[in-house]
Design an enzyme around this catalytic site. Structure first.
Site, PDB file in Angstrom:
ATOM      1  N   GLU A 266       0.877  -1.175   0.000  1.00 12.13           N
ATOM      2  CA  GLU A 266       0.000   0.000   0.000  1.00 12.13           C
ATOM      3  C   GLU A 266       0.909   1.219   0.000  1.00 12.13           C
ATOM      4  O   GLU A 266       1.445   1.606   1.047  1.00 12.13           O
ATOM      5  CB  GLU A 266      -0.896  -0.018   1.252  1.00 12.13           C
ATOM      6  CG  GLU A 266      -1.888  -1.174   1.295  1.00 12.13           C
ATOM      7  CD  GLU A 266      -3.101  -0.958   0.397  1.00 12.13           C
ATOM      8  OE1 GLU A 266      -3.357   0.175  -0.032  1.00 12.13           O
ATOM      9  OE2 GLU A 266      -3.798  -1.952   0.104  1.00 12.13           O
TER      10      GLU A 266
ATOM     11  N   CYS B  57      -2.232   9.563   2.375  1.00  8.68           N
ATOM     12  CA  CYS B  57      -1.742   8.968   1.120  1.00  8.68           C
ATOM     13  C   CYS B  57      -2.674   9.242  -0.042  1.00  8.68           C
ATOM     14  O   CYS B  57      -2.239   9.324  -1.176  1.00  8.68           O
ATOM     15  CB  CYS B  57      -1.550   7.466   1.306  1.00  8.68           C
ATOM     16  SG  CYS B  57      -3.023   6.656   1.905  1.00  8.68           S
TER      17      CYS B  57
END
Ligand code: NAD
Length: 459
Positions: free
Chosen positions: A209, A243
């Protein structure tokens, strides 16, 4: 216990078959929920201490999501773990065909600092739900939160089932040298490559991720006030250290000035004239990152904000007008409260900007033009996104969350997370009451022709 002793203990425990017992997993998940609920205030306090995150943001972006994930796993685990019957093929008639959900075994989870509670505990929940053991390494940059995480895990799990080990790069390197059944990593692209390399040595499957420069496209059909409000929320939540925050804006040039005015108004409405005094605006995680961000503002045109206090890890919400794509600000993921505003006249201007970068983790469009929206969704490759809002695709557990290309591989959330930590084992249970001998040697052309026909009819 040393690292290798811990790993051996978890490997042995996994072999004991105890984690395959769904009731045992449910017992652990329920105990985890009770423990987390009892530590709610400690978690908020730790997040506040680590980077001045408010209780409100800590609830909506960490604690609340973790509890939802736990509730979902507890409610559905019996259903998820049942072997799933699939339609049989007439070519294998008579048979009953199934997918068994098989735990991988011993999982390593490495977590980042930006949502330090959520991004450590959420993968833990689904790894345990799927019947694995876990070694978790939370971030070394959020020591208070990592300490609470370690206490929670220690209070709920025997070490041979799950443990949290605190440390930095050295510890992570030692952990990556071990043989794991699966590695789940959340963090930066460069470290993602280190993780992938270490995993390749043992052919260990990974979920990565990662991050990237996520664009937000705004055209002239949108309601600018609403757009600005949602933009300011999603960009400056967590101090911009998200993010999937919009890294930069590409706005249609005829509405650029009006959008900027709306964004400025919303920033002031959210955080007041001096966001430093707002209890709702978090700090940068440490001085190093504050200095890194301050450097990206050198040589660019700041049109709002730009206040920097390195000693207090503070950068105010900042708008930058038309930075060069070669500037430091536009070279890497920003990961802070700085919003570059680029503009476009023609669609090829959008392509030129987005295709200048690797595939992003997220992409956003603000528009009322459904044709334009569909075109953008289909033209550009990215992990996931939202139309007319930021971040919210993270919140639906039915949607898989993950990147593509350099923004990551694999996905999780809800059942997708359970699937990530489970191997799909294909099983056919064959009936014995019929056994035509056409597949057996000695082979004949006659039988081959029958088989060819069967393939044609049944496939
Ligand atoms: P990071 O890569 O610096 O650190 C992440 C983890 O890796 C930490 O636990 C750290 O200790 C460990 N680590 C650091 N160096 C290592 C090395 N050489 N070998 C092994 N492990 C190492 O990332 P970060 O600064 O904590 O987080 C920010 C990054 O994470 C951003 O790029 C952001 O986009 C990304 N991120 C992605 C997601 C997502 O879900 N895709 C979520 C949050 C953050």
């Amino acid at each position: 216990m040393t690292i290798s002793e811990t790993v051996s203990a978890q490997q042995e425990f996994f072999k004991s078959q105890k984690t395959k017992d769904v009731n045992y997993r449910l017992k652990l998940l329920n105990a985890l929920k009770i423990e987390i609920l009892s530590k709610e205030q400690d978690i908020y306090f730790a997040l506040k201490k680590d980077f001045y995150k408010s209780e409100f943001e800590s609830f909506i972006s960490e604690f609340g999501l973790v509890i939802s994930e736990l509730n979902l796993a507890i409610k559905n685990l019996k259903k998820w773990t049942k072997p799933q019957r699939v339609k049989s093929s007439l070519l294998t008639f008579p048979s009953k065909d199934f997918i068994y959900k098989e735990p991988y075994g011993n999982i390593l989870i490495i977590a980042p600092w930006n949502y330090p509670f959520l991004l450590a505990i959420e993968p833990l929940i689904m790894a345990i739900a799927a019947g694995n053991t876990v070694v978790l390494k939370p971030s070394e940059l959020t020591q208070n939160t990592s300490q609470v995480i370690s206490e929670i895990i220690k209070n709920v799990f025997p070490i041979e089932v799950a443990t949290s080990i605190q440390g930095g790069v050295e510890l992570a390197t030692e952990l990556l040298a071990q043989k794991w059944s699966y590695i789940f990593f959340t963090g930066s692209v460069p470290v993602g490559k280190i993780v992938a390399k270490a995993a390749a040595k043992h052919l260990t499957p990974v979920t990565l991720e990662l991050g990237g420069k996520s664009p937000c496209i705004i055209d002239d059909t949108t309601n600018l006030k609403l757009t600005a409000r949602r933009l300011v929320w999603g960009k400056f939540l967590n101090g911009g250290q998200t993010c999937i925050a919009a890294d930069y804006i590409i706005v249609q040039n005829n509405v650029k000035e009006a959008l900027i005015e709306n964004i400025k108004n919303e920033i002031i409405r959210f955080y007041g004239d001096n966001p430093k005094n707002s209890s709702d605006f978090p700090r940068i995680i440490n001085k190093k990152h504050t200095e890194r961000l301050a450097k990206t503002l050198e040589g660019v045109k700041v049109i709002f904000g730009g206040q920097i206090d390195v000693d207090n890890c503070y950068i105010s919400p900042t708008l930058v007008d038309e930075p060069n794509l070669n500037s430091a600000l536009m070279s890497d993921e920003i990961f802070g409260p700085i919003l570059p505003i680029l503009s476009y006249e023609l669609e090829k201007d959008i392509e030129r900007i987005i295709w200048n970068y690797e595939k992003p983790l997220a992409l956003y469009v603000f528009s009322k033009n459904t044709f334009f929206i569909e075109k953008i969704i289909n033209k550009f490759e990215f992990g996931g996104g939202a139309i007319n809002d930021l971040l919210i695709h993270f919140g639906n557990q039915r949607l898989p969350f993950g990147g593509v290309g350099t923004s990551g591989m694999g996905a999780y959330h809800g059942k997708h997370g359970f699937n990530t930590f489970s191997h799909d084992k294909a099983i056919i249970k064959r009936g014995n009451w019929l056994d035509p001998n056409i597949r057996y040697a000695p082979y004949s052309n006659k039988n081959l022709n029958i088989i060819k026909k069967m393939f044609k009819w049944f496939s």
